[in-house]
Design an enzyme around this catalytic site. Structure first.
Site, PDB file in Angstrom:
ATOM      1  N   HIS A 154     -14.734  19.530  21.751  1.00 53.37           N
ATOM      2  CA  HIS A 154     -13.879  18.751  22.244  1.00 53.37           C
ATOM      3  C   HIS A 154     -12.657  19.499  22.505  1.00 53.37           C
ATOM      4  O   HIS A 154     -11.990  19.693  21.721  1.00 53.37           O
ATOM      5  CB  HIS A 154     -13.405  17.736  21.212  1.00 53.37           C
ATOM      6  CG  HIS A 154     -14.525  16.467  20.994  1.00 53.37           C
ATOM      7  ND1 HIS A 154     -14.372  15.202  21.861  1.00 53.37           N
ATOM      8  CD2 HIS A 154     -15.854  16.516  20.056  1.00 53.37           C
ATOM      9  CE1 HIS A 154     -15.587  14.605  21.243  1.00 53.37           C
ATOM     10  NE2 HIS A 154     -16.282  15.150  20.132  1.00 53.37           N
ATOM     11  N   CYS A 194     -18.916  16.573  24.953  1.00 56.64           N
ATOM     12  CA  CYS A 194     -19.566  15.908  23.536  1.00 56.64           C
ATOM     13  C   CYS A 194     -20.923  15.182  24.162  1.00 56.64           C
ATOM     14  O   CYS A 194     -21.647  15.608  24.826  1.00 56.64           O
ATOM     15  CB  CYS A 194     -18.790  15.362  22.734  1.00 56.64           C
ATOM     16  SG  CYS A 194     -19.683  15.056  21.088  1.00 56.64           S
ATOM     17  N   GLU A 198     -10.241  18.715  24.396  1.00 51.13           N
ATOM     18  CA  GLU A 198      -8.736  18.043  24.503  1.00 51.13           C
ATOM     19  C   GLU A 198      -7.993  18.197  23.058  1.00 51.13           C
ATOM     20  O   GLU A 198      -6.636  18.289  22.849  1.00 51.13           O
ATOM     21  CB  GLU A 198      -9.220  16.532  24.448  1.00 51.13           C
ATOM     22  CG  GLU A 198      -9.822  15.954  23.456  1.00 51.13           C
ATOM     23  CD  GLU A 198     -11.530  15.875  23.560  1.00 51.13           C
ATOM     24  OE1 GLU A 198     -11.949  14.921  22.936  1.00 51.13           O
ATOM     25  OE2 GLU A 198     -11.973  16.878  23.976  1.00 51.13           O
ATOM     26  N   ARG A 254     -23.150  15.150  15.885  1.00 48.06           N
ATOM     27  CA  ARG A 254     -24.281  15.209  15.047  1.00 48.06           C
ATOM     28  C   ARG A 254     -25.684  15.477  15.909  1.00 48.06           C
ATOM     29  O   ARG A 254     -26.673  15.392  15.372  1.00 48.06           O
ATOM     30  CB  ARG A 254     -24.575  13.944  14.189  1.00 48.06           C
ATOM     31  CG  ARG A 254     -24.681  12.620  14.647  1.00 48.06           C
ATOM     32  CD  ARG A 254     -25.024  11.503  13.632  1.00 48.06           C
ATOM     33  NE  ARG A 254     -23.923  11.449  12.515  1.00 48.06           N
ATOM     34  CZ  ARG A 254     -22.990  10.731  12.439  1.00 48.06           C
ATOM     35  NH1 ARG A 254     -22.931  10.029  13.432  1.00 48.06           N
ATOM     36  NH2 ARG A 254     -22.200  10.685  11.284  1.00 48.06           N
ATOM     37  N   GLU A 291       0.891  -1.113  -0.013  1.00 52.25           N
ATOM     38  CA  GLU A 291      -0.075   0.058  -0.085  1.00 52.25           C
ATOM     39  C   GLU A 291       0.728   1.168  -0.050  1.00 52.25           C
ATOM     40  O   GLU A 291       0.385   2.389  -0.543  1.00 52.25           O
ATOM     41  CB  GLU A 291      -0.929   0.146   1.188  1.00 52.25           C
ATOM     42  CG  GLU A 291      -2.064  -1.219   1.049  1.00 52.25           C
ATOM     43  CD  GLU A 291      -1.499  -2.451   2.136  1.00 52.25           C
ATOM     44  OE1 GLU A 291      -0.301  -2.404   2.185  1.00 52.25           O
ATOM     45  OE2 GLU A 291      -2.308  -3.338   2.328  1.00 52.25           O
ATOM     46  N   VAL A 343      11.028   5.774  26.754  1.00 53.07           N
ATOM     47  CA  VAL A 343      11.195   6.777  27.517  1.00 53.07           C
ATOM     48  C   VAL A 343       9.788   6.571  28.340  1.00 53.07           C
ATOM     49  O   VAL A 343       8.962   6.333  28.061  1.00 53.07           O
ATOM     50  CB  VAL A 343      11.364   8.180  27.203  1.00 53.07           C
ATOM     51  CG1 VAL A 343      12.690   8.224  26.485  1.00 53.07           C
ATOM     52  CG2 VAL A 343      10.409   8.416  26.138  1.00 53.07           C
TER      53      VAL A 343
END
EC number: 6.3.4.2
Length: 539
Positions: free
Chosen positions: A507, A380, A509, A462, A148, A240
């Site tokens: 949202h 949301c 975030e 929506r 791909e 890490v």
């Protein structure tokens, strides 16, 4: 003149190409360069918007409403780059563009082929986002050897031939496994990966060797010899404790100087002071705080990638170690006594999502947080269910619901966007991207967080609140503290007589960064910690 860095990956997927690319961007920005980061995904979907979170993880939304790969979230968190729909290209989007041009006769009757038409389209996409940018970093998704990704690799090979050698840099992220039974690190997978890349015609100049253990110099020298790179150009990409340490790890090994040397950059002194200060905060929290995430995709954490990072960012600024407790909401539907588990966390968050599974459990969790004064944050879907819970249990609107879960409830508290604005086409029934919100009163959690009267946040949903029910819910104590400028959409709801209780339609975030925590997450985590201290004797 823009310079280009192409980041490829080998051996296996999920090595962290996105974090590597973002970290390189962070280092270059600290030198004073402007950067742009772009992701090419080899799958045939036009975008990840219709893909299951279990398949693809989080869908990251940009200001212009593009549904993109979660790596764009890393790009925006690590740097000040601004992503758009053009910063995430998929094979599906590329082929769709080529076929549209073919139908319009753009190719003048020529036979349309992968080379040159698809590869030319990819190269056009690379150049589309570089205006005013010093360095463009392009991540090629997938793994070298996958069928791909071949058109993308061919395109960047051609790109290198068409530009000055000092303007194009290839960096290959690969894997050096540790074989426990042999007690050895093995370079052979890396050798084969680079061999495949060179067969395509791409010679990487820098190899990032992902490893669990420190790479001895002998392994680095072996990789350099067999992969045809200078020995100092084999850079250790060791695991890490925190992803925000990666820019420092790369800089401490001189990756910044290697990039400067290859690209002929003059400004080569990174200023990573803020990143070192962040590292100190992460490594030295003053205390812990426990946040319970009540959702439906809790077994696959990548579904909530930006959410997780935003909570940790809030921990950094409050000097707290945010510990996340993942709670499957469906357990509350079977046994309400299990709601007591929420007493063991300091704050409750109900995130976004789609579908009916676990919804009643989320509503019960929201009610429990409201009644027991546990700091609550609904995002949301979480905000929508907050309104449903309040309507049912405070306003007395029994069986109130969202039409997402009940097509004809007695009280349609939440209903489809297309029912509100009269949009019927499938592609028009979501509110995507950045929208403004007017904060209604300064005496609110949301104003105290932002200190602004108008904010802009990103949406992906929506369903909307039904304004017909605003008066009755307001009368019973639900505060509508954020409204769209045209008055059509509810953006923020709150309960005043509570330590911290807020639901937002957007949202937040998506706009949080490790160096600048989002204000709502910052205040939610702070309120949760105050709750922890208050109930300290009970924990």
């Amino acid at each position: 003149m823009t310079k280009f860095i192409f980041v490829t990956g080998g051996v296996l997927s999920s090595l962290g190409k996105g974090i590597a690319a973002a970290s390189i961007g962070a280092i270059l920005e600290s030198m004073g360069y402007t950067v742009s980061l772009q992701k090419f995904d080899p799958y045939l979907n036009v975008d990840p918007g219709t893909m299951s979170p279990y398949q693809h993880g989080e869908v990251y939304v940009t200001d212009d409403g593009a549904e993109t790969d979660l790596d764009l979230g890393h790009y925006e968190r690590f740097t000040s780059s601004h992503s758009t729909k053009d910063h995430n290209q998929t094979a599906g989007k590329i082929y769709n563009s080529v076929l549209t041009k073919e139908r319009k006769g753009v190719y003048l009757g020529k036979t349309v082929q992968v080379i040159p038409h698809v590869t030319d389209e990819i190269k056009l996409s690379i150049k589309k986002v570089v205006d005013g940018v010093d360095i463009s970093i392009c991540e090629i998704g997938g793994t070298v050897g996958d069928i791909e990704s071949l058109p993308f690799l061919e395109a960047i090979r051609q790109f290198g031939l068409e530009h000055d050698p000092q303007d194009v840099l290839y960096i290959h992220l690969t894997y050096v496994p540790y074989i426990k039974t042999a007690g050895e690190l093995k370079s052979k997978p890396t050798q084969h990966s680079v061999k495949q890349l060179r067969e395509i015609g791409i010679q990487p100049s820098i190899i990032l060797a992902r490893t669990e253990r420190p790479l001895p110099q002998s392994i680095k020298d072996k990789i350099a010899l067999f992969c045809n790179v200078r020995h100092e150009c084999v850079v250790e990409a060791r695991d890490v404790e925190n992803i925000y340490f990666v820019p420092l790890m790369f800089a401490e090994q001189g990756l910044d100087q290697l990039v400067c040397r290859h690209l002929g950059l003059k400004k080569c002194k990174p200023n990573l002071k803020k990143w070192y200060e962040l590292k100190e905060k992460i490594e030295n929290p003053k205390d812990i705080v426990k946040i319970g995430i009540v959702g439906k995709y809790t077994e696959y954490k990548d579904s909530y990638k930006s959410l997780i990072e935003a909570l940790h960012h809030a921990g950094f600024i409050n000097r707290l170690d945010v510990q996340l407790e993942w709670i499957d909401s469906s357990m509350f539907e079977k046994d309400e006594s299990k709601l007591k588990i929420l007493d063991e966390v300091d704050g409750v968050l109900v995130p976004g999502g789609f579908g009916s599974r676990g919804i009643e459990g989320m509503i019960k969790a929201i009610g429990y947080a409201r009644e027991n004064k546990i700091p609550f944050f609904g995002i949301c879907l979480g905000m929508q269910l907050t309104c449903v819970e309040f309507a049912r249990n405070v306003a007395g609107l029994v069986d109130a619901n969202s039409t997402e879960f009940d097509e004809e409830p007695p009280y349609k508290i939440i209903y489809k966007l297309r029912e509100l604005v009269g949009v019927e086409e499938l592609g028009g029934n979501m509110r995507l991207g950045s929208y403004p919100c007017e904060i209604q009163t300064k005496d609110s959690f949301v104003y105290k967080a932002y200190k602004k009267e108008v904010i802009h946040e990103r949406h992906r949903h929506r369903y909307e609140f039904n304004m017909e029910f605003r008066p009755i819910l307001e009368e019973k104590g639900l505060r509508f503290t954020g409204i769209s400028p045209d008055g059509k959409f509810v953006e923020v709801v709150e309960i005043k007589d509570h330590p911290w209780f807020l639901g937002c339609q957007f949202h937040p975030e998506f706009k949080s960064k490790p160096l600048t925590s989002h204000p709502l997450f910052r205040d939610f985590v702070k309120a949760s910690y105050e709750n922890r201290k208050k109930r300290g004797s009970k924990k």
